[in-house]
Design an enzyme around this catalytic site. Structure first.
Site, PDB file in Angstrom:
ATOM      1  N   HIS A  68     -46.688  17.589  81.731  1.00 32.21           N
ATOM      2  CA  HIS A  68     -47.726  17.561  82.826  1.00 32.21           C
ATOM      3  C   HIS A  68     -48.244  18.706  82.367  1.00 32.21           C
ATOM      4  O   HIS A  68     -49.427  18.527  83.263  1.00 32.21           O
ATOM      5  CB  HIS A  68     -46.468  17.957  84.491  1.00 32.21           C
ATOM      6  N   THR A 101     -45.832   9.589  88.740  1.00 31.74           N
ATOM      7  CA  THR A 101     -46.062  10.419  90.339  1.00 31.74           C
ATOM      8  C   THR A 101     -47.160  10.992  90.435  1.00 31.74           C
ATOM      9  O   THR A 101     -47.276  11.679  89.789  1.00 31.74           O
ATOM     10  CB  THR A 101     -44.975  11.352  90.063  1.00 31.74           C
ATOM     11  N   ASP A 142     -40.943  11.438  92.949  1.00 35.13           N
ATOM     12  CA  ASP A 142     -40.227  12.891  92.295  1.00 35.13           C
ATOM     13  C   ASP A 142     -39.019  12.865  93.515  1.00 35.13           C
ATOM     14  O   ASP A 142     -39.307  13.160  94.845  1.00 35.13           O
ATOM     15  CB  ASP A 142     -40.936  13.369  91.685  1.00 35.13           C
ATOM     16  N   GLY A 175     -36.515  11.250  89.201  1.00 36.04           N
ATOM     17  CA  GLY A 175     -36.982  12.320  89.067  1.00 36.04           C
ATOM     18  C   GLY A 175     -35.430  12.634  88.424  1.00 36.04           C
ATOM     19  O   GLY A 175     -34.815  11.896  88.334  1.00 36.04           O
ATOM     20  N   GLU A 205     -27.265   7.094  87.730  1.00 30.57           N
ATOM     21  CA  GLU A 205     -28.447   7.785  86.693  1.00 30.57           C
ATOM     22  C   GLU A 205     -26.753   8.269  86.227  1.00 30.57           C
ATOM     23  O   GLU A 205     -26.919   8.566  84.901  1.00 30.57           O
ATOM     24  CB  GLU A 205     -29.571   8.290  86.415  1.00 30.57           C
ATOM     25  N   ASP A 302     -41.889  15.136  61.028  1.00 32.43           N
ATOM     26  CA  ASP A 302     -40.771  14.835  60.326  1.00 32.43           C
ATOM     27  C   ASP A 302     -39.838  13.776  60.968  1.00 32.43           C
ATOM     28  O   ASP A 302     -39.389  12.737  59.818  1.00 32.43           O
ATOM     29  CB  ASP A 302     -40.328  15.705  59.452  1.00 32.43           C
ATOM     30  N   ASP A 303     -39.977  13.530  61.721  1.00 29.87           N
ATOM     31  CA  ASP A 303     -38.686  12.969  62.832  1.00 29.87           C
ATOM     32  C   ASP A 303     -38.901  11.645  63.221  1.00 29.87           C
ATOM     33  O   ASP A 303     -38.578  10.918  63.559  1.00 29.87           O
ATOM     34  CB  ASP A 303     -37.415  13.511  63.853  1.00 29.87           C
TER      35      ASP A 303
END
Ligand code: 6MZ
Length: 362
Positions: A68, A101, A142, A175, A205, A302-303
């Protein structure tokens, strides 16, 4: 992805219904944003998360705060939204419901109204440039910001529902799930529903949201985000499952996000299996690259191969973990059309597209 099977998932036409704009920013766009704002000193060494450490939902939400900071003006939002839409299209997504949002940032003159208008402008420009994807927008609330902000956001969303020519279709509740309680947001959500906004709510969640889910399922929502802890095997209850099933509420499933965010212990234990076996409407979604970004933002690329995910990979992952045939995968992607918030003629157009592509791909 380069084998014949991989190609199938790339070519598979897909519907993405759970994509947070600022969680979907690619590494390339992120690099541009970091270069644009060197004064923020956002660099690899800033991460508290080292290689091999596990990441939590809380750490994920910290990453959004960083993003953000990087995306805080109309110019940034336009660039990010256009790039995200083009990347989804390049992955074979034919219909996308993007959610975000609205934020205001005094320093850059960004208002919530302009925030939404800018996302809509990005959608309009992509359409004008004939990017092969139909995009709709879901305004997000949110939960951390409480009932007053939620009500303001609903009013804003209602205005755009009437003026956006069908692009704004719904309201999301998201959120940090450990903050606040849905009962305080109930009147805002009821107002949204009454004015014709479709509701896509993050529910259960985390385990502590059981009572909240009981309440919010009475609205009822039009779709559920995650729903990880709804069913009894995961600490939910039969009553929650009954409500979801009786009202036939589709669940947006985000495998990689849940496993990497550690709300689900492993892919084979993902609740997709529970609902899929019951024949309940499930939509596979990518959700966010936030965990990928932890590494890209702070640890270079790298990942990249390990942490990057897109919707093609999510389908492939579900197929390999739960033994789905290509025909079953096709069905999953096609059924998702029915769970979109698009008007009937758009659904019919998508069905036609799927039918045409099926002959070429399957
Ligand atoms: C709940 C989530 C989320 O809105 O700035 N968000 N909310 N659960 C999740 N599971 C991992 N992932 C993302 O995109 C970032 C915002 O989306 C919500 C959070 O509110 C986050 O700040 P936008 O585009």
């Amino acid at each position: 992805m380069d084998t014949e099977a991989d190609l199938f998932y790339r070519l598979l036409p897909k519907v993405e219904l759970h994509a947070h704009l600022n969680g979907s920013v690619s590494s390339e766009t992120m690099e541009t944003l970091i270069k644009r704002k060197p004064h923020l000193n956002i660099e690899h060494s800033m991460t508290a998360i080292r290689r091999g450490q596990r990441r939590s939902l809380d750490e994920c939400f910290q990453v959004f705060k960083v993003i953000h900071q990087l995306v805080d003006s109309e110019e940034d939002i336009l660039m990010v939204a256009k790039a995200v839409i083009q990347e989804f299209a390049a992955d074979g997504v034919k219909y996308l419901e993007l959610r975000s949002t609205p934020r205001e940032v005094t320093e850059t003159g960004l208002t919530k109204q302009r925030y939404i208008e800018t996302v809509l402008e990005a959608i309009r420009q992509c359409k004008q440039e004939e990017v092969d994807i139909d995009v709709r927008f879901i305004v997000a609330v949110d939960r951390r910001h409480g009932p007053l902000v939620a009500m303001e956001t609903v009013k804003l969303a209602e205005d755009f529902l009437l003026s956006s020519d069908g692009v704004v279709v719904g309201l999301d509740l998201s959120g940090d799930p450990t903050v606040g309680h849905g009962k305080d947001l109930l009147s805002a959500l009821e107002k949204a529903k009454n004015c014709g906004l479709k509701l896509a709510l993050h529910l259960s969640e985390v385990p502590s949201q059981r009572e909240e889910s009981e309440l919010l399922l009475n609205l009822p929502p039009d779709r559920i985000g995650h729903g990880t802890f709804l069913h009894p095997e995961f600490g939910g209850s039969d009553s929650l499952v009954d409500k979801v099933c009786k009202q036939n509420i589709p669940i947006e499933m985000c495998l990689t996000s849940n496993v990497k965010g550690q709300t689900v212990p492993s892919y084979d234990k993902h609740h997709f299996q529970y609902w899929y076996k019951r024949g309940h409407p499930c939509v596979l979604c990518k959700i966010t690259r936030c965990l990928f970004l932890l590494f890209l933002l702070f640890r270079q690329t790298d990942d990249k191969g390990v942490f990057c995910t897109d919707l093609s990979q999510e389908y492939q992952l579900a197929a390999s973990t739960f033994g789905l045939t290509q025909e079953a995968v096709w069905m999953l992607s096609q059924q998702a059309i029915g769970y979109t918030f698009a008007p009937e003629p758009i659904k019919q157009r998508l069905e036609k597209k799927w039918a045409e592509l099926k002959q070429q791909i399957l």
